[in-house]
Design a protein around this motif. Structure first.
Motif, PDB file in Angstrom:
ATOM      1  N   GLY A  80     -11.856  17.406  -4.294  1.00 53.17           N
ATOM      2  CA  GLY A  80     -12.399  18.941  -4.699  1.00 53.17           C
ATOM      3  C   GLY A  80     -13.414  19.082  -5.621  1.00 53.17           C
ATOM      4  N   PHE A  81     -13.491  18.151  -6.605  1.00 51.60           N
ATOM      5  CA  PHE A  81     -14.276  18.118  -7.684  1.00 51.60           C
ATOM      6  C   PHE A  81     -15.631  17.535  -7.173  1.00 51.60           C
ATOM      7  CE2 PHE A  81     -10.857  18.790 -10.645  1.00 51.60           C
ATOM      8  CZ  PHE A  81     -11.552  19.702 -11.166  1.00 51.60           C
ATOM      9  N   GLY A  82     -16.032  17.263  -5.948  1.00 49.42           N
ATOM     10  CA  GLY A  82     -17.160  16.626  -5.267  1.00 49.42           C
ATOM     11  C   GLY A  82     -17.380  15.337  -4.988  1.00 49.42           C
ATOM     12  N   ARG A  83     -16.492  14.637  -5.207  1.00 45.93           N
ATOM     13  CA  ARG A  83     -16.493  13.078  -4.738  1.00 45.93           C
ATOM     14  C   ARG A  83     -16.010  12.998  -3.468  1.00 45.93           C
ATOM     15  NH1 ARG A  83     -18.572   8.352  -6.437  1.00 45.93           N
ATOM     16  NH2 ARG A  83     -17.421   6.682  -5.538  1.00 45.93           N
ATOM     17  N   ARG A  84     -17.073  13.002  -2.304  1.00 44.69           N
ATOM     18  CA  ARG A  84     -16.654  13.060  -1.087  1.00 44.69           C
ATOM     19  C   ARG A  84     -16.306  11.776  -0.318  1.00 44.69           C
ATOM     20  NH1 ARG A  84     -15.532  18.165  -1.482  1.00 44.69           N
ATOM     21  NH2 ARG A  84     -17.451  19.430  -1.646  1.00 44.69           N
ATOM     22  N   LYS A  85     -16.261  10.639  -0.780  1.00 41.73           N
ATOM     23  CA  LYS A  85     -15.582   9.357  -0.377  1.00 41.73           C
ATOM     24  C   LYS A  85     -14.290   8.981  -0.540  1.00 41.73           C
ATOM     25  CE  LYS A  85     -20.414   7.488  -0.808  1.00 41.73           C
ATOM     26  NZ  LYS A  85     -21.257   6.581  -1.279  1.00 41.73           N
ATOM     27  N   LEU A  86     -13.591   9.699   0.423  1.00 43.05           N
ATOM     28  CA  LEU A  86     -11.850   9.377   0.301  1.00 43.05           C
ATOM     29  C   LEU A  86     -11.860   8.027   0.297  1.00 43.05           C
ATOM     30  CD1 LEU A  86     -10.513  12.513   2.140  1.00 43.05           C
ATOM     31  CD2 LEU A  86     -10.135  12.048  -0.260  1.00 43.05           C
ATOM     32  N   TRP A  87     -12.571   7.317   1.087  1.00 44.16           N
ATOM     33  CA  TRP A  87     -12.253   5.936   1.280  1.00 44.16           C
ATOM     34  C   TRP A  87     -12.314   5.139  -0.186  1.00 44.16           C
ATOM     35  CZ3 TRP A  87     -16.207   2.481   0.909  1.00 44.16           C
ATOM     36  CH2 TRP A  87     -17.531   2.908   0.797  1.00 44.16           C
ATOM     37  N   ILE A  88     -13.122   5.554  -1.043  1.00 44.41           N
ATOM     38  CA  ILE A  88     -13.260   4.798  -2.080  1.00 44.41           C
ATOM     39  C   ILE A  88     -12.244   5.472  -3.091  1.00 44.41           C
ATOM     40  CG2 ILE A  88     -14.653   4.467  -4.256  1.00 44.41           C
ATOM     41  CD1 ILE A  88     -17.037   4.322  -2.307  1.00 44.41           C
ATOM     42  N   SER A  89     -12.149   6.737  -3.315  1.00 41.62           N
ATOM     43  CA  SER A  89     -11.092   7.563  -4.347  1.00 41.62           C
ATOM     44  C   SER A  89      -9.814   7.101  -3.961  1.00 41.62           C
ATOM     45  CB  SER A  89     -11.456   8.925  -4.725  1.00 41.62           C
ATOM     46  OG  SER A  89     -11.525   9.446  -3.322  1.00 41.62           O
ATOM     47  N   LEU A  90      -9.326   6.928  -2.800  1.00 43.79           N
ATOM     48  CA  LEU A  90      -7.970   6.968  -2.395  1.00 43.79           C
ATOM     49  C   LEU A  90      -7.304   5.344  -3.120  1.00 43.79           C
ATOM     50  CD1 LEU A  90      -5.269   8.007  -1.423  1.00 43.79           C
ATOM     51  CD2 LEU A  90      -6.044   7.195   0.714  1.00 43.79           C
ATOM     52  N   PRO A  91      -8.154   4.238  -2.798  1.00 43.35           N
ATOM     53  CA  PRO A  91      -7.541   3.171  -3.441  1.00 43.35           C
ATOM     54  C   PRO A  91      -7.660   3.016  -4.776  1.00 43.35           C
ATOM     55  CG  PRO A  91      -9.384   2.712  -1.851  1.00 43.35           C
ATOM     56  CD  PRO A  91      -9.233   4.109  -1.808  1.00 43.35           C
ATOM     57  N   ILE A  92      -8.813   3.602  -5.273  1.00 42.57           N
ATOM     58  CA  ILE A  92      -8.957   3.595  -6.915  1.00 42.57           C
ATOM     59  C   ILE A  92      -7.611   4.490  -7.546  1.00 42.57           C
ATOM     60  CG2 ILE A  92     -10.472   4.550  -8.894  1.00 42.57           C
ATOM     61  CD1 ILE A  92     -12.814   3.784  -7.167  1.00 42.57           C
ATOM     62  N   GLY A  93      -7.380   5.745  -6.650  1.00 45.15           N
ATOM     63  CA  GLY A  93      -6.170   6.435  -7.284  1.00 45.15           C
ATOM     64  C   GLY A  93      -5.014   5.679  -7.160  1.00 45.15           C
ATOM     65  N   ILE A  94      -4.727   4.967  -6.084  1.00 44.89           N
ATOM     66  CA  ILE A  94      -3.540   4.267  -6.104  1.00 44.89           C
ATOM     67  C   ILE A  94      -3.591   2.949  -6.926  1.00 44.89           C
ATOM     68  CG2 ILE A  94      -2.209   2.718  -4.483  1.00 44.89           C
ATOM     69  CD1 ILE A  94      -3.146   4.425  -2.180  1.00 44.89           C
ATOM     70  N   ALA A  95      -4.566   2.391  -7.131  1.00 42.81           N
ATOM     71  CA  ALA A  95      -4.555   1.198  -8.213  1.00 42.81           C
ATOM     72  C   ALA A  95      -4.117   1.729  -9.762  1.00 42.81           C
ATOM     73  CB  ALA A  95      -5.787   0.565  -8.158  1.00 42.81           C
ATOM     74  N   PHE A  96      -5.129   2.950  -9.972  1.00 44.20           N
ATOM     75  CA  PHE A  96      -4.674   3.442 -11.373  1.00 44.20           C
ATOM     76  C   PHE A  96      -3.225   3.931 -11.509  1.00 44.20           C
ATOM     77  CE2 PHE A  96      -4.924   7.192 -14.037  1.00 44.20           C
ATOM     78  CZ  PHE A  96      -5.442   6.695 -15.352  1.00 44.20           C
ATOM     79  N   SER A  97      -2.763   4.605 -10.426  1.00 42.99           N
ATOM     80  CA  SER A  97      -1.330   4.907 -10.532  1.00 42.99           C
ATOM     81  C   SER A  97      -0.255   3.874 -10.529  1.00 42.99           C
ATOM     82  CB  SER A  97      -0.904   5.808  -9.266  1.00 42.99           C
ATOM     83  OG  SER A  97      -1.687   6.998  -9.168  1.00 42.99           O
ATOM     84  N   PHE A  98      -0.554   2.637  -9.875  1.00 42.28           N
ATOM     85  CA  PHE A  98       0.149   1.503  -9.872  1.00 42.28           C
ATOM     86  C   PHE A  98       0.302   1.106 -11.545  1.00 42.28           C
ATOM     87  CE2 PHE A  98       1.080  -3.040  -9.145  1.00 42.28           C
ATOM     88  CZ  PHE A  98       2.313  -2.725  -8.747  1.00 42.28           C
ATOM     89  N   VAL A  99      -1.079   1.102 -12.061  1.00 44.31           N
ATOM     90  CA  VAL A  99      -1.057   0.757 -13.545  1.00 44.31           C
ATOM     91  C   VAL A  99       0.091   1.627 -14.235  1.00 44.31           C
ATOM     92  CG1 VAL A  99      -2.383   0.322 -15.611  1.00 44.31           C
ATOM     93  CG2 VAL A  99      -3.107  -0.524 -13.282  1.00 44.31           C
ATOM     94  N   VAL A 100      -0.243   2.623 -13.946  1.00 44.74           N
ATOM     95  CA  VAL A 100       0.581   4.048 -14.805  1.00 44.74           C
ATOM     96  C   VAL A 100       2.093   3.576 -14.355  1.00 44.74           C
ATOM     97  CG1 VAL A 100       1.163   6.106 -15.075  1.00 44.74           C
ATOM     98  CG2 VAL A 100      -1.169   5.791 -14.960  1.00 44.74           C
ATOM     99  N   TYR A 101       2.564   3.313 -13.222  1.00 49.67           N
ATOM    100  CA  TYR A 101       3.800   2.897 -12.889  1.00 49.67           C
ATOM    101  C   TYR A 101       4.369   1.829 -13.628  1.00 49.67           C
ATOM    102  CZ  TYR A 101       7.647   1.639 -10.117  1.00 49.67           C
ATOM    103  OH  TYR A 101       9.147   1.290  -9.915  1.00 49.67           O
ATOM    104  N   ILE A 102       3.501   0.824 -13.782  1.00 51.54           N
ATOM    105  CA  ILE A 102       3.734  -0.182 -14.529  1.00 51.54           C
ATOM    106  C   ILE A 102       4.110  -0.172 -16.013  1.00 51.54           C
ATOM    107  CG2 ILE A 102       3.082  -2.670 -15.342  1.00 51.54           C
ATOM    108  CD1 ILE A 102       1.593  -3.066 -12.711  1.00 51.54           C
ATOM    109  N   ILE A 103       3.177   0.719 -16.351  1.00 49.33           N
ATOM    110  CA  ILE A 103       3.258   1.079 -17.983  1.00 49.33           C
ATOM    111  C   ILE A 103       4.639   1.843 -18.207  1.00 49.33           C
ATOM    112  CG2 ILE A 103       2.352   2.441 -19.887  1.00 49.33           C
ATOM    113  CD1 ILE A 103      -0.523   1.427 -18.766  1.00 49.33           C
TER     114      ILE A 103
END
Length: 161
Positions: A119-142
């Motif tokens: 929505g903010f302009g980053r058009r490559k979902l195939w990159i932002s989805l795994p980055i988002g999942i990885a970041f969220s997994f780190v948040v889950y661990i913490i």
């Protein structure tokens, strides 16, 4: 009226005239709810209702100020709303709520991250989805493992824990 030509005077801001009573209604609800807390404090004038009362007074003052400024037409002109980013962010929130129990915190929040980035302009979902999942997994661990908060676990979390 005040020396300003009639074609330069601004009309009352209708959106702000709607916002002002909403702010006042929120202040009234907070005041009412805090009034129920006041019954619990017997020995001190400062209790659990003090801060909510201050917040309610602040919101009521803000409502009056908003109505006054709206009536005078002193708010700056708003830019047109871009609907597409809002739709993607709301879709991400809806997706997270729908996926939270089945897919778990990391995947659901990764979807929210990816759609918000889209929505903010980053058009490559195939990159932002795994980055988002990885970041969220780190948040889950913490938060889920180190701080012992209860976050919904899905297949990714069960794979590691």
């Amino acid at each position: 009226m005040s020396g300003v030509p009639s074609n330069e005077r601004r009309r009352p801001d209708r959106a702000a005239l709607v916002i002002a009573p909403v702010l006042f209604a929120i202040a009234a609800v907070i005041w009412w709810d805090a009034g129920r807390l006041a019954e619990m404090s017997n020995y001190s004038r400062i209790g659990p209702a003090t801060v909510p009362h201050v917040v309610a007074i602040g919101l009521a003052l803000l409502a009056v100020w908003t109505a006054f400024e709206a009536w005078r037409g002193d708010f700056p002109e708003r830019e047109p709303i871009e609907v597409k980013p809002v739709v993607f962010i709301v879709a991400g929130l809806a997706g997270q709520m729908l996926l939270l129990k089945t897919a778990g915190f990391s995947i659901a929040t990764g979807v929210l991250f990816a759609l918000t980035a889209f929505g903010f302009g980053r058009r490559k979902l195939w990159i932002s989805l795994p980055i988002g999942i990885a970041f969220s997994f780190v948040v889950y661990i913490i938060f889920g493992r180190f701080l012992q908060l209860s976050l919904p676990a899905g297949p990714l979390e069960h794979l590691f824990f």
